[in-house]
Design a protein around this motif. Structure first.
Motif, short mmCIF file in Angstrom:
data_model
loop_
_atom_site.label_atom_id
_atom_site.label_comp_id
_atom_site.label_asym_id
_atom_site.label_seq_id
_atom_site.Cartn_x
_atom_site.Cartn_y
_atom_site.Cartn_z
N PRO A 118 40.98 32.08 26.11
CA PRO A 118 39.64 32.05 26.73
C PRO A 118 39.61 31.30 28.05
CG PRO A 118 39.48 31.62 24.38
CD PRO A 118 40.94 31.58 24.73
N SER A 119 40.35 30.19 28.12
CA SER A 119 40.42 29.41 29.36
C SER A 119 41.12 30.22 30.46
CB SER A 119 41.17 28.12 29.10
OG SER A 119 41.26 27.31 30.25
N PHE A 120 42.18 30.95 30.09
CA PHE A 120 42.91 31.79 31.05
C PHE A 120 42.01 32.90 31.61
CE2 PHE A 120 45.40 35.68 31.76
CZ PHE A 120 46.22 35.26 32.79
N LYS A 121 41.24 33.55 30.74
CA LYS A 121 40.35 34.63 31.19
C LYS A 121 39.28 34.09 32.13
CE LYS A 121 41.02 37.71 27.24
NZ LYS A 121 40.40 38.37 26.06
N ALA A 122 38.78 32.91 31.82
CA ALA A 122 37.78 32.29 32.71
C ALA A 122 38.40 31.99 34.07
CB ALA A 122 37.23 31.03 32.08
N ALA A 123 39.66 31.50 34.07
CA ALA A 123 40.34 31.18 35.33
C ALA A 123 40.59 32.44 36.15
CB ALA A 123 41.66 30.47 35.03
N GLN A 124 40.95 33.55 35.49
CA GLN A 124 41.16 34.81 36.21
C GLN A 124 39.86 35.31 36.84
OE1 GLN A 124 44.61 34.52 36.33
NE2 GLN A 124 44.43 36.73 36.49
N ALA A 125 38.76 35.13 36.14
CA ALA A 125 37.46 35.53 36.69
C ALA A 125 37.11 34.69 37.90
CB ALA A 125 36.38 35.40 35.61
N VAL A 126 37.45 33.39 37.84
CA VAL A 126 37.22 32.50 38.98
C VAL A 126 38.04 32.96 40.18
CG1 VAL A 126 37.64 30.17 39.85
CG2 VAL A 126 36.55 30.48 37.63
N LEU A 127 39.30 33.33 39.95
CA LEU A 127 40.16 33.80 41.04
C LEU A 127 39.60 35.05 41.70
CD1 LEU A 127 42.77 33.70 42.69
CD2 LEU A 127 43.92 34.91 40.82
N ALA A 128 39.12 35.99 40.88
CA ALA A 128 38.56 37.23 41.43
C ALA A 128 37.31 36.93 42.25
CB ALA A 128 38.23 38.20 40.29
N ALA A 129 36.47 36.02 41.75
CA ALA A 129 35.26 35.68 42.50
C ALA A 129 35.58 34.91 43.77
CB ALA A 129 34.32 34.86 41.61
N ALA A 130 36.64 34.09 43.73
CA ALA A 130 37.01 33.29 44.89
C ALA A 130 37.40 34.15 46.08
CB ALA A 130 38.16 32.35 44.53
N GLU A 131 37.91 35.34 45.83
CA GLU A 131 38.29 36.24 46.91
C GLU A 131 37.11 36.60 47.81
OE1 GLU A 131 40.92 37.49 48.21
OE2 GLU A 131 42.33 36.53 46.86
N LYS A 132 35.90 36.52 47.26
CA LYS A 132 34.70 36.91 48.01
C LYS A 132 34.08 35.75 48.78
CE LYS A 132 33.67 40.43 44.51
NZ LYS A 132 32.68 40.91 43.52
N LEU A 133 34.61 34.54 48.56
CA LEU A 133 34.04 33.38 49.24
C LEU A 133 34.48 33.32 50.69
CD1 LEU A 133 34.58 30.60 46.54
CD2 LEU A 133 32.43 31.76 47.11
N PRO A 134 33.63 32.82 51.57
CA PRO A 134 34.00 32.69 52.98
C PRO A 134 34.97 31.52 53.19
CG PRO A 134 31.84 31.73 52.62
CD PRO A 134 32.24 32.37 51.31
N ILE A 135 35.64 31.52 54.34
CA ILE A 135 36.53 30.42 54.71
C ILE A 135 35.72 29.13 54.81
CG2 ILE A 135 38.07 29.50 56.49
CD1 ILE A 135 39.19 31.87 54.97
N ARG A 136 36.20 28.08 54.14
CA ARG A 136 35.47 26.82 54.11
C ARG A 136 36.06 25.77 55.06
NH1 ARG A 136 34.45 24.19 48.30
NH2 ARG A 136 35.39 22.26 49.03
N GLU A 137 37.35 25.84 55.29
CA GLU A 137 38.03 24.86 56.12
C GLU A 137 39.01 25.56 57.05
OE1 GLU A 137 37.61 21.55 55.96
OE2 GLU A 137 36.66 21.19 54.00
N ILE A 138 39.15 25.02 58.26
CA ILE A 138 40.22 25.44 59.17
C ILE A 138 41.03 24.18 59.48
CG2 ILE A 138 40.83 26.47 61.39
CD1 ILE A 138 38.17 27.93 61.37
N VAL A 139 42.31 24.19 59.10
CA VAL A 139 43.13 22.99 59.21
C VAL A 139 44.43 23.28 59.96
CG1 VAL A 139 42.21 21.96 57.10
CG2 VAL A 139 44.19 23.46 56.96
N ARG A 140 44.96 22.25 60.61
CA ARG A 140 46.25 22.39 61.29
C ARG A 140 47.39 22.40 60.29
NH1 ARG A 140 43.99 18.70 65.10
NH2 ARG A 140 45.31 16.99 64.37
N GLU A 141 47.24 21.60 59.23
CA GLU A 141 48.24 21.57 58.16
C GLU A 141 47.53 21.35 56.84
OE1 GLU A 141 50.71 18.02 57.92
OE2 GLU A 141 49.55 17.16 59.57
#
Length: 243
Positions: A118-141
């Motif tokens: 169940p924890s793994f399935k929730a994490a996979q759903a989070v990963l799929a949703a994360a793809e739709k999020l905008p860029i939050r940080e721009i970093v040199r490193e």
């Protein structure tokens, strides 16, 4: 903190362990247990090697100790004291499951199973949703620090970085924050998603770009919570970004 969990009777895992005495665990109420136990940790029906199983007393001064699963996915801890334990099974990427054991002279059960699916399935759903999020940080490193809600640094946080884009979800980088809550690693220029996870905290998801004109470091704050709450947080952030 209680985490939601689905725990299956160890008789379903006869290929993993031999059930001398077994119980079905459907809720997080304490299960009667003997002093000598075996904990089988599974993911998608398969035994999990090198999962950490923490045993923490819940009465009096809290004391914890850990055992790790072997090649067969089974952890065999030291003899338990006659008390109640909150037991956590923990694996990479913040996967977890938990149960309570009440150890008494009358307890006969010796084998329990903890399912990370169940924890793994929730994490996979989070990963799929994360793809739709905008860029939050721009970093040199890829460098920065991790704090809890009070501003204290968090050591030992698991950090995973993948390239942003559904075509390439392979891990680019894995590391942990140091004893002072800092992290640093080299990445080529590009767009990535970083996942910061630690037991007891929501997984923080940071889409970012590595570029020469970026800021020097990140400051990432982890909130108290679970993987399920991480999913709710992703949806809230996604809704805010699209409205």
């Amino acid at each position: 903190m209680k985490r939601p969990a689905i725990i299956f009777a160890c008789c379903l895992l006869s290929a993993v362990i031999t059930c001398a005495e077994s119980v079905e665990v459907g809720t997080l109420k304490p299960q009667e247990s003997s002093r000598n136990v075996r904990i089988a940790v599974v993911l998608n029906g398969k035994p999990v090697k090198l999962a950490r199983v923490d045993f923490c007393t819940v009465t009096g001064a809290q004391a914890c100790f850990s055992a790790y699963t072997g090649d067969d996915g089974v952890a065999v801890p030291q003899a338990l004291a006659l008390t109640t334990y909150h037991v956590f099974a923990l694996f990479e990427d913040g996967l977890s499951s938990d149960l309570y054991l009440h150890v008494s002279p009358q307890g006969k059960a010796t084998s329990f199973a903890m399912d990370l699916t169940p924890s793994f399935k929730a994490a996979q759903a989070v990963l799929a949703a994360a793809e739709k999020l905008p860029i939050r940080e721009i970093v040199r490193e890829f460098a920065g620090s991790l704090q809890d809600p009070s501003g204290a640094m968090i050591p030992g946080v698991n950090i995973k970085v993948v390239r942003k884009g559904p075509a390439d979800q392979t891990d680019v980088l894995r590391l942990r924050s140091d004893a002072n809550g800092h992290f640093s690693a080299q990445l080529t220029d590009g767009v990535y998603i970083a996942f910061f996870s630690s037991p007891g905290f929501r997984t923080e998801i940071v889409p970012f770009e590595a570029a020469a004109q970026g800021e020097k470091e990140m400051l990432v704050k982890l909130q108290i919570g679970s993987v399920t709450q991480s999913m709710k947080g992703v949806h809230l952030e996604l809704n805010a970004a699209t409205h």
